[in-house]
Design a protein around this motif. Structure first.
Motif, short mmCIF file in Angstrom:
data_model
loop_
_atom_site.label_atom_id
_atom_site.label_comp_id
_atom_site.label_asym_id
_atom_site.label_seq_id
_atom_site.Cartn_x
_atom_site.Cartn_y
_atom_site.Cartn_z
N SER A 1 -7.70 1.46 -4.74
CA SER A 1 -8.38 1.35 -3.45
C SER A 1 -9.81 1.88 -3.58
O SER A 1 -10.06 2.87 -4.26
N LYS B 1 0.85 -1.19 0.00
CA LYS B 1 0.00 0.00 0.00
C LYS B 1 0.88 1.24 0.00
O LYS B 1 1.85 1.34 0.76
N PRO C 1 -3.42 3.64 -4.39
CA PRO C 1 -3.61 2.25 -4.79
C PRO C 1 -2.61 1.31 -4.13
O PRO C 1 -1.60 1.75 -3.55
N VAL C 2 -2.89 0.03 -4.22
CA VAL C 2 -1.93 -0.99 -3.81
C VAL C 2 -1.06 -1.29 -5.03
O VAL C 2 -1.57 -1.63 -6.11
N ASP D 1 -2.49 6.70 0.83
CA ASP D 1 -3.91 6.38 0.76
C ASP D 1 -4.32 6.04 -0.67
O ASP D 1 -5.51 5.98 -1.00
N TYR E 1 -8.07 -10.33 -4.40
CA TYR E 1 -8.35 -9.04 -3.78
C TYR E 1 -9.85 -8.78 -3.80
O TYR E 1 -10.62 -9.52 -4.43
N GLU F 1 -9.44 -2.32 5.18
CA GLU F 1 -8.67 -3.42 4.58
C GLU F 1 -8.82 -4.72 5.34
O GLU F 1 -8.51 -5.78 4.82
N PHE G 1 -7.31 -6.68 1.83
CA PHE G 1 -6.03 -6.33 1.22
C PHE G 1 -5.57 -7.45 0.29
O PHE G 1 -5.71 -8.63 0.61
#
Length: 360
Positions: A61, A36, A41-42, A39, A86, A66, A74
Motif C-alpha cells: 500500500s 486488504k 498490504p493487499v 492498514d 492496480y 483506495e 484497489f
C-alpha cells in the motif's frame, strides 16, 4: 518390442500418470481475490470452491485513498484469473496474477493520475481513467503534460477513459458517456446516462455508440447502484431506491427490459452489495441491523435467494461468487468478540463452511 518402443511406451505411461495425478490434485473452480489486511498490504489469494486458499502475492500500500471520483486504486483481478490491475503512486500497472513482472500501462507526468475501473468479462481488456489532479495554491501543476500510456499507445494522451488490451499492449480512448457501471456482453459497457438520471442505464460499444438498455420505473426519485451481472449479461441485480429514504434489491432482465423486487422496500442502507451467481439463478446480498449508537447499519448477515446462509458475530466486509455453488466471504474482527479478520468459503445453498483462512 525393441528398446525404442519400450522407451516410448514408458514415456507415454509417465505422461498419462502425470495427467491423472494432476486431475486428482485439481481443486476445482477458483477465483483470484485481492484482500486488504488492516492498514498493510493487499494480499492476493487463489480461492478454490472446495475451501482451499493459496496466497500468491502481496501488493504494498502507498497510503493513498483506495477510491476516487472516476475509478479506484484497489487491485482488481480479471475474470479469467490471469491478470491483476492496480495503482502505484499515480501510475496504473498490470501484471500476471501468479508470476511475471508488472507492466506500467500509464505513467503520470506531473498533473494527472491513473485510476482503474474494471475488466471486460473475458479478462482481455481493462478500462482505466486518467484524471487531472487539482493544482495546489502554488499552481504546481499548471501547464504540465497530461500523462501518457506506455507501450504501443499514443504519447501525450489526454485525460479521459481508455481501454488497455492485454494482447497488443495498446491503449485506445473509450467512448464513455455518463458514468461507467460495469462491462456488459462482449466489449460493450453498461453506463448510467445521463449522469443526472441515475435510474437510466445505456449500452455503449467500444466505438462509443450508445443504445438505451434499461430505465428503472420504481417509485419516487430512484437510483440504481452496486449493479452485478450474471455470466450471460442478460440479468443483473441492483440496489434501487431513493437516497436517504428507502431501498431494496431488484432483479433486472435486460432481454425483457423489466425488473422485479426481490427484497421489497426497506430503510435506506439496510441492503448492501447485491450479487448474482454466474448462471443467474441465485441472488445474494448483505443485510444489516441498525446500530443506534453508531447511527448506521452493521452488516453481519449474508442472504441467498431470501434465505440466511451465513451469519457472523463479526462484520461482513465483502464477498465474491466463486462458482454457482460456492461463495468467498471476508469478515472483519469486532474488538468486543476477540476475533481476527477471516476469509471464508461457504456453500451458497446450505451455508456450510468449506474452509476458513485467517487474514494476517
Amino acid at each position: 518390442m525393441n528398446k525404442f518402443g519400450k522407451n516410448v511406451l514408458m514415456l507415454l505411461c509417465l505422461v498419462l500418470s502425470a495427467s491423472v495425478h494432476g486431475a486428482v490434485k485439481n481443486k476445482g473452480v477458483f477465483i483470484i481475490y485481492p484482500v486488504k489486511v488492516d492498514d498493510g498490504p493487499v494480499t492476493v489469494y487463489k480461492v478454490y470452491e472446495n475451501g482451499d486458499t493459496k496466497m500468491i502475492m502481496q501488493i504494498q500500500s502507498d497510503g493513498l485513498p483506495e477510491a476516487a471520483g472516476g475509478g479506484e486504486r484497489f487491485p482488481m483481478a480479471s475474470p479469467d484469473n490471469r491478470h491483476i490491475a492496480y495503482c502505484e503512486g499515480e501510475a496504473v500497472l498490470v501484471r500476471d496474477a501468479e508470476e511475471g513482472s508488472p507492466r506500467k500501462i500509464f505513467v503520470s507526468r506531473g498533473s494527472s493520475s491513473g485510476l482503474i475501473n474494471g475488466w471486460s468479462r473475458d479478462g482481455k481488456k481493462l478500462l482505466y481513467h486518467i484524471v487531472e489532479m487539482a493544482a495546489d495554491e502554488s499552481g504546481e501543476y499548471d501547464n504540465q503534460p497530461a500523462g501518457r500510456p506506455v507501450g504501443k499507445a499514443e504519447e501525450g494522451i489526454k485525460p479521459g477513459y481508455y481501454i488497455y488490451d492485454t494482447g497488443s499492449g495498446a491503449s485506445v480512448p473509450a467512448g464513455i458517456k455518463g458514468k461507467f457501471i460495469c462491462w456488459g456482453l462482449g466489449y460493450d459497457m453498461v453506463c448510467q446516462f445521463p449522469e443526472e438520471s441515475p435510474g437510466e442505464l445505456v449500452n455503449i460499444d467500444i466505438s462509443g455508440t450508445l443504445k438505451p438498455l434499461f430505465k428503472y420505473r420504481g417509485k419516487g426519485k430512484s437510483e440504481l447502484n452496486q449493479i452485478s451481472l450474471d455470466s450471460a449479461s442478460s440479468k443483473a441485480v441492483a440496489v434501487a431506491g431513493t437516497a436517504g429514504q428507502t431501498s431494496g434489491v431488484i432483479l433486472i432482465d435486460f432481454l425483457k427490459v423489466t425488473s422485479v423486487g426481490v427484497t421489497g422496500s426497506g430503510p435506506w442502507g439496510r441492503f448492501l452489495l447485491p450479487g448474482i451467481s454466474p448462471d443467474g439463478t441465485k441472488i445474494s446480498w448483505m443485510e444489516g441491523d441498525y446500530d443506534r449508537k453508531e447511527r448506521s447499519y452493521i452488516y453481519s448477515t449474508f442472504v441467498v435467494n431470501g434465505k440466511i446462509v451465513f451469519k457472523t458475530r463479526d462484520y461482513l466486509d465483502e464477498y465474491k461468487w466463486i462458482s454457482n455453488s460456492a461463495v468467498a466471504i471476508v469478515t472483519r474482527s469486532d474488538e468486543n468478540v476477540n476475533s481476527t479478520d477471516e476469509l471464508y468459503v461457504i456453500n451458497a445453498e446450505t451455508g456450510k463452511i468449506s474452509g476458513m483462512t485467517p487474514l494476517k
